[in-house]
Write a protein that holds these residues in place. Structure first.
Motif: not given
Lengths: 627, 341
Positions: A420-447
């Motif tokens: 319905v609306i244009e994403p500012l970045w992307m829909s998670p389903m568009q590139d799940p692997v990229r999203l998982l990688l970003l989650a791990v990087i977020w986690g590493a930064g958090f730790i």
């Protein structure tokens, strides 16, 4: 530092005993003293001069609370025209309330008896109803026959068997003619000469006899009317007793109000009883106050105390840090999150308060995992609706909703619709692997952020060796950075060389050496413990980082759930489609929203707080004057 | 309960039973000084009670706390009716607090003194002790008690107290009686096998209770046979209802003893005082509980037996240690633990 508890000073106040209540009141009015009850064993003053005062205050408070339950109107706030309440005044009031309570208790006992009588009559009525159809002349039951004696009434069912057997010893028979709600309705009959003995057994069995008045010679229905009249009379008596009780309490309202005023005004001195120590006329008080109040405390004591006094303010020694209470700067915005942090623990003195970082990361992670403009808006609006009843939950819900809306814009998701609306970045389903990688990087930064805070906290707590060599210190940070390096090299170049090996083993060796220094026992036991601790450190760092995969997994899950709802809706006609989409969205918001909220909290507590936050601080509980 | 859990619990019971002090050794403590007693208790129990050498650190409370800690471990693997039954059995400890409160309040004992004698049962406590102690009169306390799990017992106790001449001794008996009736009724909700094993211990307990109270009611209080019989608790196996009714009709202690079935007749024959008979009967009841604990496999009955034995041991040790601390002579301590004969 704005993120740590306020700087505190230890206060040592030496004064004359007559000034102690005044000092207590002065400090209570300021609301800044956290009394310290533990004194070192060699402290020269041993007696507890306010112990008796505290006991009388406690007793008076108990009596007041008991009687206050009968007062039908609110008490006025305590007036501070008279500030010092003496022990003698408290004792005199306690005696007055004791006398008053004896009277109140007597009323209560009479009321209990009357209510029990009503319960007995109701049981009798139950028996009578069994006779109603027989149109029997009940006066026969009253007659003391020459040979036969009859009792009709009720007994608790558990007592029946034993009663039946016992009465056979006196030649009486027992027949139950109705049983209901744990009560048996019975007729007991036997030879007249034994009836006195039988009456005692019946009393022991809690037998409630159906009393047939002497003048009575009518049918069961007539007796029922008499019983109803008796119940009415008892109810009137209960009402009269309640009125008398109200009037007794009302007549003593002034005394009670006075007692309440005295209790409020005496509470500061009474509650200091455990912290006051004395010898002769000298009394000492110890406690903790925020450092910024030092001058003000000194000034007010000089103003109010009649006799000379001695006061010292000292910075806490490292050995005392564990007993220093933590006073956190107040922030209305962070208050709801402070409650969630307190579920885990209170920041220790000089430890960084994680509330700010917690609030930010919690809200962000919620949005990442539950990004949807529509769902976020519903949560935010629901949060606003909760404002009056649950303000804390309201703030969290509104912020989480806004974050969810923000990430909804990023993902281009509206009530589960992805196109319905244009994403500012992307829909998670568009590139799940990229999203998982970003989650791990977020986690590493958090730790990594958690590791840095841990080093700072250990250093501030006066544990430099832990700050440098332990798994929570610099060595732990170095090991985690090495892990990140290894992961990066493996991911980008597929290589694991001597540099990576060295980067991992050196800090791990330091961590294991630190464990070795703190271990005890036989050599084999120590080796085993250190090996397991080292292994646990490696595994927990890897698993902790992978734990953040759930941030991406839930954002994918959110879309998958919406897709499932649309798939079902697609199989239905228009009304069914609309209903399914609406109910499906409600289901997603309620169920998945709750799960995401809990998962965020889990990540904060287990992957964040457990790494850097001891949470073993003491709550600041200042001496206060309440109204 | 899974096989693994059963094995675990069985091992626990074996370990805990090793900490129990056998009866001859307990009796031997009466002739020893306090330090020696404490040293032996520490040695036998592996300092389970954390007693210091001088006995100054609140020995009585530590004995109870140690026992409760064991019970907590033992009842954890149980669930449902078994767990409820065992938890109820642990109320045996709380009955002492209940009696102390009622006795203390009706006798006008100072609150501080009552509080000093009460035992903190931690998670096992159902009584709001602090609020009860702070009541201003006995009737207020009874009203408060009627809001607790003991409401049924208290109603009967109040009735006995008000109707039967304010006799505190009878009041204690009523509390015990209500407890045993309730405990026995709860065995009906257990599996048949558990109930059958428990009956071996319970029957002995109930027979002891009934015989001794029958003698007291009939010959110390002079109550009628019917009333004496009624005031007894639910009946055991050897002294069943028919037998107790026959005994209640007899006119002297000697006649009652002569009419007792074996082995009870042999045990109490020749004893003149009811308190002496009580001690002998209790010893045999505890012997059966000890056999159950050490030789049988039923876990509910073994755990129940352990609770009984620990309660008796704590009661005995408390009496001896208190006697030693107050420097009572040997005979007085023997009487306090029921060894007056």
């Amino acid at each position: 530092m704005p993120f740590t508890p306020l700087a505190m000073k230890k206060i040592d106040l030496f004064m004359v005993d007559t000034d102690t209540p005044v000092a207590a009141m002065t400090l209570a009015r300021m609301g800044v003293l956290h009394p310290q009850e533990e004194a070192s064993p060699d402290f020269p003053l041993e007696a507890f001069p306010a112990a008796r005062y505290q006991q009388v205050h406690h007793d008076l408070g108990l009596r007041f609370d008991k009687i206050a339950g009968y007062v039908g109107k609110p008490f006025a706030p305590a007036t501070s025209s008279r500030e010092n309440v003496t022990l003698e005044q408290l004792q005199e009031l306690d005696e007055q309330l004791r006398t008053l309570w004896v009277e109140v208790s007597e009323f209560e006992e009479q009321l209990r008896r009357q209510r029990e009588r009503i319960a007995t009559i109701r049981q009798m009525s139950g028996s009578l109803q069994r006779f109603a159809a027989l149109d029997l002349d009940l006066s026969r039951l009253r007659r003391r026959g020459r040979f036969l004696r009859i009792f009709v009434g009720t007994v608790p069912s558990p007592n029946l068997d034993q009663l039946r057997r016992a009465l056979t010893l006196s030649g009486f028979l027992t027949r139950s003619f109705f049983s209901s709600e744990g009560i048996d309705h019975v007729v007991v009959f036997g030879a007249s000469e034994q009836h006195q003995d039988v009456q005692e057994v019946l009393n022991s069995a809690d037998f409630r006899g159906l009393t047939v008045p002497d003048e009575f010679s009518g049918s069961p229905s007539r007796l029922q009317r008499d019983l109803d009249l008796e119940v009415t009379a008892i109810k009137r008596k209960i009402e009269a007793l309640e009125r008398e009780l109200d009037s007794l309490v009302e007549g003593n309202f002034e005394t009670l109000q006075h007692a309440r005023d005295c209790l409020v005004l005496a509470r500061p001195y009474a509650s200091l009883a455990g912290a006051l120590r004395g010898k002769g006329r000298l009394v000492s008080l110890q406690g903790w106050v925020p450092a910024r109040y030092e001058a003000e405390i000194r000034r007010r004591l000089e103003q109010n105390l009649a006799c000379p006094f001695h006061i010292e303010f000292a910075d806490p020694e490292p050995a005392e840090y564990s007993s220093v209470p933590s006073v956190m700067p107040r922030s209305p915005f962070l208050k709801p999150f402070q409650m969630l942090v307190r579920n885990f623990g209170i920041p220790a003195y000089r430890e960084i308060d994680p509330t700010g970082a917690f609030a930010l990361s919690y809200v962000l992670m919620f949005g990442m995992m539950f990004g949807d403009i529509g769902h976020g808006a519903v949560i935010a609006i629901a949060g606003l609706g909760l404002w009056k009843r649950f303000p804390a939950a309201s703030v969290v819900a509104v912020l989480a909703g806004i974050s969810s809306m923000g990430f909804g814009l990023v993902y281009g998701s509206l009530f589960g619709y992805e196109h319905v609306i244009e994403p500012l970045w992307m829909s998670p389903m568009q590139d799940p692997v990229r999203l998982l990688l970003l989650a791990v990087i977020w986690g590493a930064g958090f730790i990594l952020f958690g590791n840095l805070l841990s080093i700072r906290n250990l250093w501030a707590a006066g544990q430099p060796e832990e700050a440098l060599y332990s798994g929570k210190g610099v060595a732990g940070l170095a090991f985690y950075l090495a892990l990140c390096l290894v992961a990066y090299r493996l991911y980008s170049a597929g290589r694991f060389g001597w540099l990576e090996t060295l980067a991992l083993t050196l800090p791990l060796a330091v961590i294991m050496w630190s464990h070795w220094r703190h271990s005890s026992g036989q050599l084999f036991e120590r080796v085993l413990v250190v090996f397991i601790e080292g292994l646990e450190h490696v595994i927990s760092n890897i698993s902790g980082t992978l734990s953040f995969l759930r941030v991406a997994a839930f954002s994918l899950n959110h879309i998958a759930l919406a897709a499932a709802v649309f798939a079902i809706a697609g199989m239905l006609d228009t009304p069914g489609h609309i209903v399914t989409v609406v109910l499906g969205n409600v289901f997603v918001i309620v169920l998945e929203g709750a799960i995401v909220a809990i998962q965020c909290l889990r990540l904060e507590y287990y992957e964040g707080f457990s790494r850097f936050f001891s949470g073993n601080g003491r709550a600041f509980e200042p001496l206060k004057l309440e109204s | 309960m899974s096989g693994f859990t059963s094995q675990y619990l069985s091992t626990r019971l074996d370990l805990f039973s090793g900490r129990l002090i056998d009866y001859p050794r307990l009796v031997g403590f009466i002739d020893q000084d306090l330090e020696r007693i404490l040293a032996e208790v520490r040695a036998i129990t592996g300092n389970h009670y954390d007693l210091d050498a001088s006995g100054s650190n609140d020995v009585e409370s530590r004995l109870i706390r140690g026992a409760l800690e064991d019970f907590r471990v033992l009842i954890r693997p149980f669930s449902g009716n078994e767990r409820r039954y065992l938890r109820f059995a642990i109320r045996l400890f709380e009955l002492a607090n209940l009696k102390l409160l009622i006795r203390g309040k009706f006798s006008g004992v100072d609150n501080a003194e009552i509080r000093r004698q009460l035992v903190d049962l931690g998670d096992f406590a159902d009584l709001p002790l602090s609020r009860l102690v702070e009541t201003d009169d006995p009737h207020e306390m009874l009203r408060l008690l009627e809001t607790t799990a003991y409401a049924g017992i208290v109603r009967q106790a109040r009735h006995v107290y008000e109707e039967q001449g304010h006799d505190l001794f009878l009041l204690d008996a009523t509390i015990d009686r209500s407890f045993f009736i309730d405990l026995e009724q709860r065995t009906r909700f257990l599996h048949d096998e558990d109930a059958a094993f428990l009956a071996r211990v319970m029957d002995e307990l109930l027979d002891r209770y009934n015989l001794l109270w029958l003698l007291r009611y009939r010959f110390a209080y002079g109550l009628s046979p019917a009333r004496s019989f009624y005031l007894l608790t639910t009946t055991g196996r050897k002294l069943n209802a028919t037998r107790l009714m026959q005994l209640a009709k007899l006119d002297s202690i000697e006649a009652v003893i002569a009419a007792l079935p074996e082995p009870y007749r042999g045990r109490v024959a020749g004893l003149a005082r009811i308190s002496d008979m009580e001690t002998v009967m209790e010893y045999h009841a505890l012997t059966i509980a000890a056999d159950m604990l050490r030789t049988e496999s039923n876990l509910v009955a073994r755990t129940f037996s352990y609770i009984l034995l620990r309660e008796a041991e704590a009661r005995f040790l408390q009496a001896v240690i208190k006697g030693k601390r107050l420097e009572f002579d040997r005979e007085l301590i023997r009487q306090a633990v029921g060894l007056g004969f």
